[in-house]
Design an enzyme around this catalytic site. Structure first.
Site, mmCIF file in Angstrom:
data_model
loop_
_atom_site.group_PDB
_atom_site.id
_atom_site.type_symbol
_atom_site.label_atom_id
_atom_site.label_comp_id
_atom_site.label_asym_id
_atom_site.label_seq_id
_atom_site.Cartn_x
_atom_site.Cartn_y
_atom_site.Cartn_z
ATOM 1 N N LYS A 160 1.076 -0.946 0.056
ATOM 2 C CA LYS A 160 0.063 -0.022 -0.215
ATOM 3 C C LYS A 160 1.016 1.794 0.478
ATOM 4 O O LYS A 160 1.493 1.872 1.425
ATOM 5 C CB LYS A 160 -0.746 0.344 0.757
ATOM 6 C CG LYS A 160 -2.064 -0.521 1.311
ATOM 7 C CD LYS A 160 -3.427 -1.374 1.918
ATOM 8 C CE LYS A 160 -3.900 1.084 1.949
ATOM 9 N NZ LYS A 160 -5.028 0.163 0.963
HETATM 10 N N1 PMP Z 1 -7.342 -2.635 -2.981
HETATM 11 C C1 PMP Z 1 -6.614 -1.170 -3.241
HETATM 12 C C2 PMP Z 1 -6.282 -1.009 -3.984
HETATM 13 C C3 PMP Z 1 -7.103 -0.443 -1.653
HETATM 14 O O1 PMP Z 1 -6.647 0.156 -1.841
HETATM 15 C C4 PMP Z 1 -7.801 -1.608 -0.712
HETATM 16 C C5 PMP Z 1 -7.916 -1.209 0.592
HETATM 17 N N2 PMP Z 1 -7.072 -1.504 1.790
HETATM 18 C C6 PMP Z 1 -7.752 -3.042 -0.539
HETATM 19 C C7 PMP Z 1 -7.704 -3.181 -2.272
HETATM 20 C C8 PMP Z 1 -9.164 -4.079 0.233
HETATM 21 O O2 PMP Z 1 -7.937 -4.746 1.011
HETATM 22 P P1 PMP Z 1 -8.590 -4.586 2.638
HETATM 23 O O3 PMP Z 1 -10.030 -5.371 2.532
HETATM 24 O O4 PMP Z 1 -7.126 -5.374 2.532
HETATM 25 O O5 PMP Z 1 -8.823 -3.522 2.927
#
Ligand code: PMP
Length: 308
Positions: A160
């Site tokens: 991220k």
């Molecule tokens: N894809 C991206 C690009 C994201 O930023 C997120 C948010 N963190 C997700 C998928 C979903 O991840 P999560 O379920 O762990 O929040």
């Protein structure tokens, strides 16, 4: 979505007043985007506010930093405790969104990140449904973006990374300007990758299917993995398979998953209704189980909760 200020933000080991949690304009990450963050939610449960899957989020933050070669000057346990402190000290008893950020601070300029100081901040504030309550109930209108997701060898997709979200923002703004709620992004191979801040699932013949994160160049979602477990427990088959835009157009149901967005039905993709456009039965079943799980209403999922 506007931020509601709370009292304190954790910065490098200290709880600082919200208004004093500032940084110099020459902070390295502001200029070059090398940094990593997490999005975490805490929910009100019958036994007090609880952070959902905190260990996994902290682990992913460290993984992001490892990929970026940033040495976090705290241990995972320290950031685990600091996150709980932030929720506790701000008295966020009804739940909140939590934003840890690891960034390169003030003191160095230039593309070489290695000499830069590494700073950590954790903020939390009350935040409603990211795609709106109407979307959670009735579904959202999606558009396939003209922007591709990063090729994995251009930007690491398992991290991220702060700067990586320029790609998401371009797609999000394009979709909003065109009158849609959210964008779906294709990878460089034209296969479905993910949304701008969410993973997605389709339902076909009673089975749930999601793009395999690593091959699809998508983030491995913690909500996605929670939904896989919930769907199995409800007796549905789940598989990870590459998919193309036709698979979305012809799906019986579809929904997206993310910490901020939670579980949101998809009502249409590029103006083609998904099913009859209303949230389908399997989407509703996994969605309602997810909302009960995060709120501590299902004992089997207690392991996912960290009381503060
Ligand atoms: N894809 C991206 C690009 C994201 O930023 C997120 C948010 N963190 C997700 C998928 C979903 O991840 P999560 O379920 O762990 O929040």
């Amino acid at each position: 979505m506007p931020i509601t200020p709370t009292k304190k933000i954790w910065m490098d080991g200290e709880l600082v007043d919200w208004d004093k949690a500032t940084t110099h304009v020459l902070t390295h990450t502001l200029h070059y985007g090398t940094g990593a963050f997490e999005g975490i939610r805490a929910y009100k449960t019958p036994n007090g506010v609880a952070v959902f899957r905190l260990r996994e989020h902290i682990q992913r933050l460290f993984n992001s930093c490892k990929i970026l070669m940033m040495d976090v000057p705290f241990t995972p346990d320290e950031l685990f405790e600091a996150t709980k402190d932030v929720v506790r000290v701000n008295e966020l008893h009804d739940g909140c969104y939590i934003r840890p950020l690891v960034y390169l601070g003030y003191g160095e300029m230039g593309i070489n990140t290695l000499p830069c100081p590494v700073n950590v901040a954790i903020a939390a504030w009350p935040w409603g449904a990211y795609l709106g309550d109407h979307g959670v109930e009735n579904g959202v209108r999606m558009k396939i973006s003209s922007w591709n997701r990063h090729a994995p060898n251009a930007m690491p997709t398992a991290s991220k990374t702060v700067g990586g979200y320029v790609n998401s923002s371009l797609a999000k703004v394009e979709a909003l300007k065109a009158g849609y709620d959210e964008a779906i992004m294709l990878g460089p191979d034209a296969r479905i990758s993910e949304c701008t801040g969410e993973n997605l699932f389709i339902v076909r013949d009673g089975q749930l299917i999601s793009p395999p994160p690593s091959e699809a160049g998508a983030l491995k979602g913690i909500t996605q993995s929670s939904i896989v477990k919930i769907a199995h427990d409800l007796g549905f088959d789940v598989s990870f398979e590459a998919m193309r835009r036709d698979d979305l157009y012809l799906a019986d149901e579809a929904f997206l998953t993310g910490t901020a967005a939670e579980v949101v039905p998809i009502s249409s993709v590029d103006d083609r209704l998904v099913g009859d456009g209303a949230p389908g039965p399997i989407t509703k079943a996994v969605q309602s189980t997810y909302f009960k799980a995060v709120r501590g209403e299902i004992p089997e999922y207690e392991d996912w909760l960290t009381r503060v």
